[in-house]
Structure formats: structure tokens, C-alpha cells
Design an enzyme around this catalytic site. Structure first.
Site, mmCIF file in Angstrom:
data_model
loop_
_atom_site.group_PDB
_atom_site.id
_atom_site.type_symbol
_atom_site.label_atom_id
_atom_site.label_comp_id
_atom_site.label_asym_id
_atom_site.label_seq_id
_atom_site.Cartn_x
_atom_site.Cartn_y
_atom_site.Cartn_z
ATOM 1 N N CYS A 1 0.833 -1.213 0.000
ATOM 2 C CA CYS A 1 0.000 0.000 0.000
ATOM 3 C C CYS A 1 0.866 1.262 0.000
ATOM 4 C CB CYS A 1 -0.961 0.008 1.179
ATOM 5 S SG CYS A 1 -0.121 -0.147 2.779
ATOM 6 N N HIS B 1 -1.408 1.299 7.436
ATOM 7 C CA HIS B 1 -1.871 1.221 6.051
ATOM 8 C C HIS B 1 -1.705 2.597 5.419
ATOM 9 C CE1 HIS B 1 -4.155 -0.251 2.699
ATOM 10 N NE2 HIS B 1 -5.183 0.548 2.906
#
Length: 369
Positions: free
Chosen positions: A32, A311
Site C-alpha cells: 500500500c 496502512h
């Protein structure tokens, strides 16, 4: 992303920008950090266009060696040439090349998006400089190249001083800082220039990008053990030091230092401070121009409470619409939603989604996004 893609198309309806593509990127196990930065770079329109031009001009070279530049150009070309307006693409070739190139990104551990951005831009510059040198040494392929004294490297070639090459990566992202030190005894000012691709700013609770930039350029007194050696006085003297932006870049990338090493804890801690980043930013206190206006077009957001897990997602402005990219998922968001990523005014908050890297484009040049 079938349903999500059609939902996005429905949301944009007749306003779907002509020729634009909104594609999510597949995650290959904690990639990510890579996906969020690639989306920000894809919607940096001048950079994207030059990368697509590079691909168009080099696609016939069958024996060209694969590198991060060719892989990135190939990925951006794949996205821009899709028949569908929305969907998902797997940046497999690019991620494989990245891992091959740098062992730091080989593990499945959480990586830092800012480190990746830095590595990528410097790698692209190295490749373009090597290609330009190869073209110069081969008269068959040689073409005039633009040069300037503001590039990052100097060198000698056959005993002749060569000016550093300015690539299109430099033209988009490179700015120049000047480090001024004033001796308080003789008042001589010593200035040293250095180039940058992004500005890393210290942050404080309940602050703004403007105040962070002011602190970055604030005057610091060097005294006691930190005295400055003045060449004119030939001795250590008290001095005043400050950093100013001498030449602002076309694309201003601001990295907020959200991860701080806490000695008592013996580890890094994430600062969830509320730092307001405006949609329009005026850059003052520069050497060249009094005020330069910038417009925010992308934000890489860190989600999570610590530096070693979490994330990354990105917010992107394209044709006056704001979009939210979370790996494979892409959705439209309201402009007002950008404020929810400023950070928290309280030390403990359930919201851990904080702006981490900001991308601003100068309004002085064409801004197609």
C-alpha cells in the site's frame, strides 16, 4: 472493483473527464505504501505526461534494459490506455523490479511511503542521467540536452567540467534551498545552496503547514558549543543561521515528520497532531519571489497508531473532483472530507488517518488537474 467502479462512473455521470482513467492498484502483501505514492504521481499531470512521452519515444527499443523508469512508464501507459474508465490494475512488474532493485522493500513488513518516494525519484534521475550520457557518447543517437547549473551533481568528463543535467524529474520536483549563516562579530553572511525534491517539516500540535514552513525558515542562534567558524574572523564566533527557499519547485512535496524517536520509550512513536493543510497554499519567505501560490492535488495518508504497522491510502484531486484511493478501491469524496485527515487535537483519538505527504502544484504553470 466491478460494483465500486460502476458506482464511481455513476457518481461522476456526464462529468466523467474526457480521456481520464481512475484505476485501483492491486496490493501484493503490504504494498500500500507503493500504491498510494503511485496514485499521487499518476495525478501529477505534468510528470505523468512526460513519463507517457518517454514510453512512446522508447517503446521500440527491443533490447532496452528493464529498470524502474521503464516499468513505471509501462504501468502509467497501461492505465491511461485502458478502454474502460474504471477498474483495477496489478502493478506486478513494477513491484517486482522495485524489490529486485532495493532489498529494503523486499520484506512483507510495513514500509515507509516517504522513503519509497525519495528512492523512486532519485532512481529515475540516475537512469535519465545515464541515458543522456550514453546518448552523448554515441554520436548516432546523440541529441542536444538541456543543462543548467542547478542540478544535483558536478563532474569532470575528459578533463572538461560538465554542467549537471536537468531531467524532467528535476523540472517538476526540484527546488533550491539556501542556507545562510551570519557571523555576529563581523556580520559576514555565508550562503550555501542545496537542492531538494521534498521538504521534511517538523510538526507541532494544532498547527498549520504555514506555521511549519515559518519554523523551517526561522532564525537559529549558534552559540556556546555550537559556535560557527567564520573564515573572515578565522575563529569560532556566535552566529545566526536560517534556511530559505531560494527557488521553489513546480511541484512542492511536503513530508510531515509524524514519526518521532522517543528516547524514554526506545522506539519511534507516531504523532497524531492536528496539522491543517490548506487547499491553496501561499509560499512566502522565498528568495526569488515574494509569494507563490500552490494548489493541493494529492495527499498520501498514513492510517494506524504506529510507524511499524498500519496502512496507506491517498486522496487525489482530478478535474476538480476529489477521489479516495485505497489499493483496489476508488471512490469519489467531497472536498470537505479532506479536513478529516488533518490529525487529532486530542492525544488519544479513534481517528488514526493522518496526512503524511502533501503534493502541491504551482498555479503559475498549467494545471490540468
Amino acid at each position: 472493483m466491478g460494483a465500486a467502479g460502476s458506482k464511481l462512473e455513476k457518481a461522476l455521470g456526464d462529468q466523467f473527464p474526457e480521456g481520464e482513467r481512475y484505476f485501483g492498484l492491486e496490493n501484493f502483501g503490504n504494498t500500500c505504501y507503493c500504491n498510494s505514492v503511485l496514485q499521487a504521481l499518476y495525478f501529477c499531470v505534468p510528470f505523468r505526461e512526460q513519463l507517457l512521452d518517454y514510453y512512446a519515444n522508447n517503446k521500440n527499443i527491443g533490447d532496452a534494459e528493464e529498470n524502474l523508469l521503464t516499468c513505471l512508464a509501462d504501468l502509467f501507459t497501461q492505465i491511461s490506455s485502458q478502454k474502460k474508465k474504471t477498474g483495477v490494475i496489478a502493478p506486478k512488474r513494477f513491484v517486482q523490479r522495485l524489490k529486485k532493485q532495493n532489498e529494503l522493500f523486499r520484506s512483507y513488513m510495513h514500509q515507509d511511503a516517504h522513503e519509497f518516494l525519495n528512492f523512486l525519484l532519485n532512481e529515475l534521475v540516475d537512469i535519465l542521467e545515464k541515458e543522456a550520457q550514453a546518448a552523448k557518447s554515441d554520436p548516432e543517437t546523440s541529441s542536444p540536452t538541456e543543462k543548467t547549473a542547478n542540478g544535483p551533481k558536478n563532474g569532470q568528463l575528459n578533463g572538461v567540467r560538465k554542467e549537471p543535467l536537468v531531467t524532467w524529474v528535476h523540472k517538476n520536483f526540484q527546488g533550491i534551498l539556501t542556507n545562510e549563516t551570519k557571523c555576529l562579530r563581523c556580520e559576514t553572511v555565508t550562503a550555501r545552496d542545496e537542492t531538494f525534491f521534498d521538504l521534511s517539516l517538523d510538526i507541532e500540535q494544532n498547527s498549520s503547514i504555514t506555521s511549519c514552513l515559518k519554523n523551517f525558515s526561522s532564525t537559529e542562534t549558534l552559540n556556546a558549543e555550537d559556535k560557527f567558524f567564520c573564515d573572515k574572523c578565522c575563529s569560532l564566533q556566535e552566529a545566526q543561521k536560517r534556511m530559505k527557499i531560494k527557488k521553489p519547485p513546480h511541484i512542492l512535496v511536503i513530508h510531515l515528520k509524524r514519526f518521532k524517536y522517543i528516547e524514554q520509550l526506545g522506539r519511534y512513536k507516531k504523532l497524531s497532531y492536528r496539522v491543517v493543510f490548506p487547499l491553496e497554499l501561499k509560499l512566502s519567505n522565498t528568495v526569488e519571489d515574494a509569494d507563490i501560490e500552490y494548489s493541493l492535488f494529492a495527499v498520501v495518508v498514513h492510517v494506524g497508531s504506529g510507524p511499524n504497522h498500519g496502512h496507506y491510502v491517498s486522496l487525489v484531486k482530478s478535474h476538480n473532483h476529489w477521489l479516495f484511493f485505497d489499493d483496489e478501491n476508488v471512490e469519489m469524496i467531497d472536498e470537505s472530507a479532506v479536513q478529516t485527515f488533518f490529525g487529532s487535537a486530542q492525544e488519544y483519538s479513534s481517528n488514526t488517518d493522518h496526512g503524511y505527504i502533501l503534493f502541491y502544484e504551482s498555479l503559475g504553470a498549467s494545471n490540468k488537474s
